[in-house]
Design a protein around this motif. Structure first.
Motif, mmCIF file in Angstrom:
data_model
loop_
_atom_site.group_PDB
_atom_site.id
_atom_site.type_symbol
_atom_site.label_atom_id
_atom_site.label_comp_id
_atom_site.label_asym_id
_atom_site.label_seq_id
_atom_site.Cartn_x
_atom_site.Cartn_y
_atom_site.Cartn_z
ATOM 1 N N GLU A 250 0.826 -1.207 0.000
ATOM 2 C CA GLU A 250 0.000 0.000 0.000
ATOM 3 C C GLU A 250 0.869 1.270 0.000
ATOM 4 N N ILE A 251 1.953 1.247 0.760
ATOM 5 C CA ILE A 251 2.816 2.435 0.813
ATOM 6 C C ILE A 251 3.556 2.615 -0.513
ATOM 7 N N ALA A 252 4.002 1.487 -1.110
ATOM 8 C CA ALA A 252 4.672 1.578 -2.409
ATOM 9 C C ALA A 252 3.730 2.150 -3.464
ATOM 10 N N ASP A 253 2.455 1.730 -3.425
ATOM 11 C CA ASP A 253 1.474 2.266 -4.366
ATOM 12 C C ASP A 253 1.286 3.771 -4.166
ATOM 13 N N ALA A 254 1.253 4.209 -2.896
ATOM 14 C CA ALA A 254 1.080 5.635 -2.615
ATOM 15 C C ALA A 254 2.271 6.443 -3.120
ATOM 16 N N LEU A 255 3.464 5.833 -3.096
ATOM 17 C CA LEU A 255 4.675 6.511 -3.560
ATOM 18 C C LEU A 255 4.883 6.373 -5.064
ATOM 19 N N GLY A 256 4.119 5.457 -5.676
ATOM 20 C CA GLY A 256 4.261 5.221 -7.107
ATOM 21 C C GLY A 256 5.534 4.468 -7.463
ATOM 22 N N ILE A 257 5.949 3.558 -6.572
ATOM 23 C CA ILE A 257 7.158 2.760 -6.811
ATOM 24 C C ILE A 257 6.852 1.300 -6.554
ATOM 25 N N ALA A 258 7.751 0.423 -6.986
ATOM 26 C CA ALA A 258 7.578 -1.008 -6.745
ATOM 27 C C ALA A 258 7.805 -1.309 -5.270
ATOM 28 N N GLN A 259 7.183 -2.402 -4.794
ATOM 29 C CA GLN A 259 7.354 -2.780 -3.398
ATOM 30 C C GLN A 259 8.825 -3.055 -3.081
ATOM 31 N N SER A 260 9.547 -3.678 -4.004
ATOM 32 C CA SER A 260 10.959 -3.977 -3.770
ATOM 33 C C SER A 260 11.779 -2.689 -3.643
ATOM 34 N N THR A 261 11.398 -1.666 -4.411
ATOM 35 C CA THR A 261 12.098 -0.383 -4.326
ATOM 36 C C THR A 261 11.817 0.300 -2.994
ATOM 37 N N PHE A 262 10.538 0.229 -2.557
ATOM 38 C CA PHE A 262 10.183 0.768 -1.249
ATOM 39 C C PHE A 262 11.011 0.097 -0.161
ATOM 40 N N THR A 263 11.099 -1.222 -0.193
ATOM 41 C CA THR A 263 11.852 -1.955 0.828
ATOM 42 C C THR A 263 13.328 -1.584 0.798
ATOM 43 N N GLU A 264 13.855 -1.434 -0.393
ATOM 44 C CA GLU A 264 15.273 -1.082 -0.530
ATOM 45 C C GLU A 264 15.565 0.280 0.102
ATOM 46 N N HIS A 265 14.728 1.280 -0.205
ATOM 47 C CA HIS A 265 14.923 2.614 0.367
ATOM 48 C C HIS A 265 14.728 2.595 1.884
ATOM 49 N N LEU A 266 13.727 1.862 2.346
ATOM 50 C CA LEU A 266 13.434 1.824 3.780
ATOM 51 C C LEU A 266 14.582 1.199 4.559
ATOM 52 N N VAL A 267 15.096 0.086 4.070
ATOM 53 C CA VAL A 267 16.197 -0.600 4.758
ATOM 54 C C VAL A 267 17.447 0.275 4.770
#
Length: 212
Positions: A183-200
């Motif tokens: 859901e957060i990746a969708d809100a940011l307009g990025i892939a879930q894997s990209t969201f996880t990469e930035h978050l980590v």
């Protein structure tokens, strides 16, 4: 009297600082540094430090006497501010600790209030870029000195900061979660894997400051 602010600041290029220049010729860091009042018949002050190496070729650095394999060296200051240490003298801010290693310089100093600290940092950034603010402490604070750390948000990229902010606002860190990674990746307009990469990556940088 105000408790002031204790700052730890590192310089990759500290100008003509003779102690930083001397550290390029030593096997380890120069840490035992003291600053004295002016010598008799002198208009400036002196800094003294211990080193195991021969520093005869380093400008403005003079040997005083030896302790076995180590030598006490002295640097004379004429009142002009051409390195970060002398700049602090212009702001009447005492230096708590010097560390010079491989040409870099780290200073721990005390500023009486935030406005003075701002003026110091503006001068540092103008005269000796780049400047890395490692810690800021303002007593009284709870906990031991080891618990009082400064988290440097400047280490985060703009994208990492945005990912953290959106994740926080959408409740990703709450229990139960207000939103999942998809859901957060969708809100940011990025892939879930990209969201996880930035978050980590962002969490690793912040935790390095906290746990170091």
């Amino acid at each position: 009297m105000s408790d002031g602010i204790r700052a730890t600041v590192s310089f990759a290029d500290p100008g003509t600082c003779p102690i930083a220049n001397a550290s390029r010729s030593t096997e380890g860091p120069i840490e035992q540094v003291s600053t004295s009042v002016a010598l008799p018949d002198s208009d400036g002050s002196v800094s003294e430090f211990m080193a195991d190496s021969d520093l005869d070729d380093v400008p403005r650095v003079e040997p005083v006497f030896s302790y076995g394999e180590a030598t006490l060296y002295r640097v004379s200051h004429d009142g002009s501010a051409d390195c970060p240490c002398e700049t602090l003298g212009e702001f009447d801010c005492p230096v708590h600790r010097y560390v010079a290693e491989d040409g870099t310089l780290t200073l721990v100093f005390h500023a009486p209030e935030f406005e003075t600290l701002q003026g110091i940092m503006d001068t540092f950034r103008e005269e000796y870029p780049p400047v890395d603010v490692q810690r800021l402490l303002q007593p009284p604070l709870e906990g031991s000195p080891e618990d009082r750390v400064f988290v440097n948000r400047g280490r985060l990229t703009n994208r990492q900061r945005e990912v953290l902010r959106v994740a926080f606002e959408m409740g990703y860190f709450r229990r139960p979660k207000g939103a999942n990674a998809t859901e957060i990746a969708d809100a940011l307009g990025i892939a879930q894997s990209t969201f996880t990469e930035h978050l980590v990556a962002a969490q690793r940088k912040l935790l390095t400051d906290i746990l170091d």
